[in-house]
Structures are given as C-alpha cells and as structure tokens.
Design an enzyme around this catalytic site. Sequence first.
Site, PDB file in Angstrom:
ATOM      1  N   THR A 128       0.828  -1.207   0.000  1.00  0.00           N
ATOM      2  CA  THR A 128       0.000   0.000   0.000  1.00  0.00           C
ATOM      3  C   THR A 128       0.862   1.257   0.000  1.00  0.00           C
ATOM      4  O   THR A 128       1.985   1.247   0.526  1.00  0.00           O
ATOM      5  CB  THR A 128      -0.903  -0.005   1.262  1.00  0.00           C
ATOM      6  N   ASP A 129       0.310   2.336  -0.529  1.00  0.00           N
ATOM      7  CA  ASP A 129       1.030   3.625  -0.490  1.00  0.00           C
ATOM      8  C   ASP A 129       1.158   4.141   0.943  1.00  0.00           C
ATOM      9  O   ASP A 129       1.963   5.039   1.212  1.00  0.00           O
ATOM     10  CB  ASP A 129       0.335   4.669  -1.380  1.00  0.00           C
ATOM     11  N   GLU A 130       0.365   3.563   1.872  1.00  0.00           N
ATOM     12  CA  GLU A 130       0.395   4.069   3.251  1.00  0.00           C
ATOM     13  C   GLU A 130       1.744   3.831   3.930  1.00  0.00           C
ATOM     14  O   GLU A 130       2.051   4.462   4.940  1.00  0.00           O
ATOM     15  CB  GLU A 130      -0.762   3.475   4.066  1.00  0.00           C
ATOM     16  N   TYR A 155      -1.262  -0.300  11.186  1.00  0.00           N
ATOM     17  CA  TYR A 155      -1.507  -1.013   9.923  1.00  0.00           C
ATOM     18  C   TYR A 155      -0.365  -0.755   8.939  1.00  0.00           C
ATOM     19  O   TYR A 155       0.245  -1.699   8.413  1.00  0.00           O
ATOM     20  CB  TYR A 155      -2.839  -0.560   9.296  1.00  0.00           C
ATOM     21  N   LYS A 159       2.529  -3.272   7.323  1.00  0.00           N
ATOM     22  CA  LYS A 159       2.729  -3.483   5.880  1.00  0.00           C
ATOM     23  C   LYS A 159       4.164  -3.112   5.489  1.00  0.00           C
ATOM     24  O   LYS A 159       4.807  -3.824   4.704  1.00  0.00           O
ATOM     25  CB  LYS A 159       1.726  -2.656   5.058  1.00  0.00           C
TER      26      LYS A 159
HETATM   27  P1  NAD Z   1      -9.658  -7.215   3.076  1.00  0.00           P
HETATM   28  O1  NAD Z   1      -9.584  -6.926   4.537  1.00  0.00           O
HETATM   29  O2  NAD Z   1     -10.943  -6.950   2.332  1.00  0.00           O
HETATM   30  O3  NAD Z   1      -9.318  -8.767   2.822  1.00  0.00           O
HETATM   31  C1  NAD Z   1      -8.261  -9.398   3.467  1.00  0.00           C
HETATM   32  C2  NAD Z   1      -8.436 -10.905   3.300  1.00  0.00           C
HETATM   33  O4  NAD Z   1      -7.318 -11.552   3.929  1.00  0.00           O
HETATM   34  C3  NAD Z   1      -9.712 -11.459   3.962  1.00  0.00           C
HETATM   35  O5  NAD Z   1     -10.362 -12.348   3.086  1.00  0.00           O
HETATM   36  C4  NAD Z   1      -9.182 -12.200   5.187  1.00  0.00           C
HETATM   37  O6  NAD Z   1      -9.987 -13.318   5.547  1.00  0.00           O
HETATM   38  C5  NAD Z   1      -7.803 -12.631   4.718  1.00  0.00           C
HETATM   39  N1  NAD Z   1      -6.861 -12.834   5.843  1.00  0.00           N
HETATM   40  C6  NAD Z   1      -6.594 -11.993   6.870  1.00  0.00           C
HETATM   41  N2  NAD Z   1      -5.688 -12.547   7.711  1.00  0.00           N
HETATM   42  C7  NAD Z   1      -5.373 -13.767   7.187  1.00  0.00           C
HETATM   43  C8  NAD Z   1      -4.506 -14.809   7.582  1.00  0.00           C
HETATM   44  N3  NAD Z   1      -3.778 -14.717   8.719  1.00  0.00           N
HETATM   45  N4  NAD Z   1      -4.395 -15.913   6.803  1.00  0.00           N
HETATM   46  C9  NAD Z   1      -5.137 -16.020   5.655  1.00  0.00           C
HETATM   47  N5  NAD Z   1      -6.003 -15.061   5.247  1.00  0.00           N
HETATM   48  C10 NAD Z   1      -6.119 -13.954   6.002  1.00  0.00           C
HETATM   49  O7  NAD Z   1      -8.435  -6.437   2.446  1.00  0.00           O
HETATM   50  P2  NAD Z   1      -8.297  -5.720   1.010  1.00  0.00           P
HETATM   51  O8  NAD Z   1      -8.799  -4.348   1.125  1.00  0.00           O
HETATM   52  O9  NAD Z   1      -8.825  -6.611  -0.029  1.00  0.00           O
HETATM   53  O10 NAD Z   1      -6.699  -5.636   0.900  1.00  0.00           O
HETATM   54  C11 NAD Z   1      -5.970  -6.720   0.352  1.00  0.00           C
HETATM   55  C12 NAD Z   1      -4.495  -6.361   0.319  1.00  0.00           C
HETATM   56  O11 NAD Z   1      -4.303  -5.191  -0.456  1.00  0.00           O
HETATM   57  C13 NAD Z   1      -3.909  -6.069   1.710  1.00  0.00           C
HETATM   58  O12 NAD Z   1      -2.624  -6.643   1.778  1.00  0.00           O
HETATM   59  C14 NAD Z   1      -3.841  -4.546   1.754  1.00  0.00           C
HETATM   60  O13 NAD Z   1      -2.777  -4.126   2.574  1.00  0.00           O
HETATM   61  C15 NAD Z   1      -3.589  -4.219   0.288  1.00  0.00           C
HETATM   62  N6  NAD Z   1      -4.086  -2.900  -0.152  1.00  0.00           N
HETATM   63  C16 NAD Z   1      -5.368  -2.518   0.121  1.00  0.00           C
HETATM   64  C17 NAD Z   1      -5.826  -1.284  -0.352  1.00  0.00           C
HETATM   65  C18 NAD Z   1      -7.256  -0.849  -0.124  1.00  0.00           C
HETATM   66  O14 NAD Z   1      -7.615   0.288  -0.465  1.00  0.00           O
HETATM   67  N7  NAD Z   1      -8.136  -1.678   0.399  1.00  0.00           N
HETATM   68  C19 NAD Z   1      -4.978  -0.441  -1.080  1.00  0.00           C
HETATM   69  C20 NAD Z   1      -3.665  -0.877  -1.332  1.00  0.00           C
HETATM   70  C21 NAD Z   1      -3.231  -2.110  -0.861  1.00  0.00           C
HETATM   71  P1  TYD Z   2     -10.496   4.214   4.939  1.00  0.00           P
HETATM   72  O1  TYD Z   2     -11.543   3.840   3.954  1.00  0.00           O
HETATM   73  O2  TYD Z   2     -10.517   3.608   6.301  1.00  0.00           O
HETATM   74  O3  TYD Z   2      -9.089   3.974   4.220  1.00  0.00           O
HETATM   75  P2  TYD Z   2      -7.582   4.450   4.702  1.00  0.00           P
HETATM   76  O4  TYD Z   2      -7.618   4.812   6.134  1.00  0.00           O
HETATM   77  O5  TYD Z   2      -6.798   3.194   4.456  1.00  0.00           O
HETATM   78  O6  TYD Z   2      -7.211   5.580   3.802  1.00  0.00           O
HETATM   79  O7  TYD Z   2     -10.547   5.796   5.129  1.00  0.00           O
HETATM   80  C1  TYD Z   2     -10.433   6.672   4.036  1.00  0.00           C
HETATM   81  C2  TYD Z   2     -10.475   8.074   4.582  1.00  0.00           C
HETATM   82  O8  TYD Z   2     -11.767   8.332   5.133  1.00  0.00           O
HETATM   83  C3  TYD Z   2      -9.482   8.320   5.708  1.00  0.00           C
HETATM   84  O9  TYD Z   2      -8.954   9.649   5.583  1.00  0.00           O
HETATM   85  C4  TYD Z   2     -10.327   8.213   6.973  1.00  0.00           C
HETATM   86  C5  TYD Z   2     -11.686   8.705   6.509  1.00  0.00           C
HETATM   87  N1  TYD Z   2     -12.855   8.086   7.181  1.00  0.00           N
HETATM   88  C6  TYD Z   2     -13.861   8.900   7.726  1.00  0.00           C
HETATM   89  O10 TYD Z   2     -13.791  10.140   7.644  1.00  0.00           O
HETATM   90  N2  TYD Z   2     -14.919   8.289   8.337  1.00  0.00           N
HETATM   91  C7  TYD Z   2     -15.021   6.942   8.450  1.00  0.00           C
HETATM   92  O11 TYD Z   2     -16.026   6.450   9.062  1.00  0.00           O
HETATM   93  C8  TYD Z   2     -13.994   6.117   7.883  1.00  0.00           C
HETATM   94  C9  TYD Z   2     -14.059   4.623   7.996  1.00  0.00           C
HETATM   95  C10 TYD Z   2     -12.929   6.731   7.251  1.00  0.00           C
END
Ligand code: NAD
Ligand code: TYD
Length: 339
Positions: A128-130, A155, A159
């Site tokens: 992630t960019d975070e 988090y 990562k």
């Molecule tokens: P999510 O929380 O929707 O899904 C995570 C999945 O991983 C779930 O199905 C969960 O059951 C599984 N999981 C968790 N712990 C586990 C373990 N110990 N063993 C096996 N499975 C396990 O997450 P997401 O939003 O789909 O993100 C997926 C990946 O992409 C993550 O690595 C996250 O850091 C990365 N990512 C997410 C975003 C975003 O905006 N959501 C952006 C950039 C990168």
């Molecule tokens: P989120 O979807 O949790 O993603 P991330 O924290 O990984 O960027 O949040 C996106 C943005 O929205 C973040 O700046 C936090 C804000 N946010 C709210 O303002 N209210 C909420 O209830 C949530 C979940 C997030």
Amino acid sequence: MTRKKVLVTGGAGFIGGNFVQYMVNRYPNFDIYNLDLLTYAGDLTKHKNIESKDNYHFMKVNIADHHAIIPLFEQEKFDFVVHFAAESHVDRSISDPGVFVRANVLGTQVLLDAARAVGVTKFVHVSTDEVYGELDFDPDTFFTEETPLQPNSPYSASKASSDLLVRAYYETYGLPVNITRCSNNYGPYHFPEKLIPLTISRVLNDEKVPVYGDGRNIRDWLHVLDHCSAIDLVLHDGEIGEVYNVGGHNERTNLEVVKTIINTLGKSENLIEFVKDRLGHDKRYAIDPTKLELLGWKPTYTFETGIADTIEWYLENKEWWEQIISGEYQGYFAKQYSL
Ligand code: NAD
Ligand code: TYD
C-alpha cells in the site's frame, strides 16, 4: 504442457476476491488457488459463480501457520504467489495492533519461507502507499518508489515491515519478488467498514455518515479492477526485485467523496456528521505511477465513472452488504463510533 499454479492469498477479501475472479476468467489455463483464513473480512459467497470451475480451488488456511503453509507449498509446488492476505483496516489497527503484526508481518515471513523452499517463479507482494506515510497538501508532491518508508499507523507499519522482509528475501536469497504499492481502492465487494462502502450503505439507509476531523484529508482513489490489471501486468512483466506504485491521479478530499455519493443518491448533505478525528490521521496520499505506466499500464476508470458504477453495484447487491452490516459488524460499529 503442465498448467501453471497461481496461489492467491486473501482471495476471499475485497481486492483479492476481485483478483481471483479476474484471473479465473482471464486465464482458463492457469489453476487459481484461493487461500484465505476467512476472518471477519473474508467471504466466499462472492465466488458462487466460479466455485464449480475446474481452474478454481479454495483452501482455508492461516498464512501465519507454518505447520500448514510449508507442507502445502511442498505438496502443490505453486509457480506464482500473489499475496493479498492481511488485516487491512487502519481503525482496527489502532484498537488492536497485535493482530496486524501476526497476520501481516509473521504471515508474510512464513509465505516467503515457503516460496523459497519450493523455488517459486515469482512472488508478488501486494502492499500500500500508506507505507510512505503522509504528504502535505502541496498538489505537486507525490509518492514515488524512492520515497522513504515512514508509516504512521500500526496497519501501515505492519505493511512496511512485510515490504522490508520481501526486499530482504530478494537481496539475501535471490527470491524473485515484486512489491506493488497501490493507493486507496474502491469497487464491488468492498467491506462496509471503509469510507466509500460505509457511506453508500449508510446513505441508502438514511443514516448519518461519520466524517473524521474536518473531512479535508485527501486520498487517491483507484477502481479495484484497475488495481487487478496492474498486478497482472507486474506478475507477467515486472522486473524482478522492483517496486511498482499503482494509482490513477484521482485525489479527492473525504468530504468530496461523501458529498458525491450523497448527491448521486439524491439524499441530503445533512446526513454528514463530523466526528472525532482518527489518531495519527494521515493528511494526504497521492501516487506517481510513472514507473508502472512505462511498463504499459493504463487505468480504465476515472473517479466519476468508477464511483457511479460502484454505487450502482451496491444498489443491485444489497443482500451482500446487508448480511454483513446486520451481523457482528454492529458491535464493531457501535464501539468504533462510540454509539
Ligand atoms: P480485506 O480486509 O478486504 O481482505 C483481506 C483478506 O485476507 C480477507 O479475506 C481475510 O480473511 C484474509 N486474511 C486476513 N488474515 C489472514 C490470515 N492470517 N491468513 C489467511 N487469510 C487472512 O483487504 P483488502 O482491502 O482486499 O486488501 C488486500 C491487500 O491489499 C492487503 O494486503 C492490503 O494491505 C492491500 N491494499 C489494500 C488497499 C485498499 O484500499 N483496500 C490499497 C492498497 C493495498
Ligand atoms: P479508509 O476507507 O478507512 O481507508 P484508509 O484509512 O486506508 O485511507 O478511510 C479513508 C479516509 O476516510 C481516511 O482519511 C479516513 C476517513 N474516514 C472517515 O472520515 N470516516 C469513516 O467512518 C472512515 C471509515 C474513514
């Protein structure tokens, strides 16, 4: 010719789930193995349409359980690993960092050991960019692959730690790896604890939408299918050992995002409720995707087309998110938002 085996970890979650669908349909000659622990964020109902396909396989396993992971790799001899499995919600990491260290750091290390033991062709680590920390509001600054890692939340620290382990396994053992660092995703099957699906589901139910602080924090939004195509490209063409940032220059303040959803659904902006800010809330994320574009990637969605499609999807798939928000999610929501 033997069929290639692709292990996708976290394929029951949001992005991994979309990626499994993308791969199963796009590559009928690849066997796609979805490995997931099915935590609160994992659900298999999203794969009903592919579960009877020959090239789709599911395994319920914890990535941090080396007694299960190592023999599994020895038995299946996966060719590729695309690693999504993680705890992914910043707010949950603030309440309980330990779960994030176990899943994201230890889990990644176990997978790296297993991948090394069987000599995979490539290990793509989805990050992630975070991990870069935050940018200020100067619109000309972006995260590049050279930006130092300065994670601010438990988090993003977990990562970043996993990214460093991936790098170390490349430098020390020559494990063929890539790391992708994507901006915020949105789209179908996004779990309704995250800003966009939380807003859509609450606005549809005429419930208040909690906006942290003053709502001016900026995120760079990418449709999940554009993320999937980026990972596919890196899997096939990424140069071994390289990091690729993924993003489509779609910066929006949180308030802009929430207002867009409210206005699209024809509801009142009075639904917005400003609440206590998130601890350590990163101000702004913004990606410079030049390196990936040079590899040939182009996103297909703008924020406008992507958010319109996504709202439509949540309208058409109420039963999916309603079964989530009616379950244990209610306890999470009440605790998180002090209701
Ligand atoms: P999510 O929380 O929707 O899904 C995570 C999945 O991983 C779930 O199905 C969960 O059951 C599984 N999981 C968790 N712990 C586990 C373990 N110990 N063993 C096996 N499975 C396990 O997450 P997401 O939003 O789909 O993100 C997926 C990946 O992409 C993550 O690595 C996250 O850091 C990365 N990512 C997410 C975003 C975003 O905006 N959501 C952006 C950039 C990168
Ligand atoms: P989120 O979807 O949790 O993603 P991330 O924290 O990984 O960027 O949040 C996106 C943005 O929205 C973040 O700046 C936090 C804000 N946010 C709210 O303002 N209210 C909420 O209830 C949530 C979940 C997030």
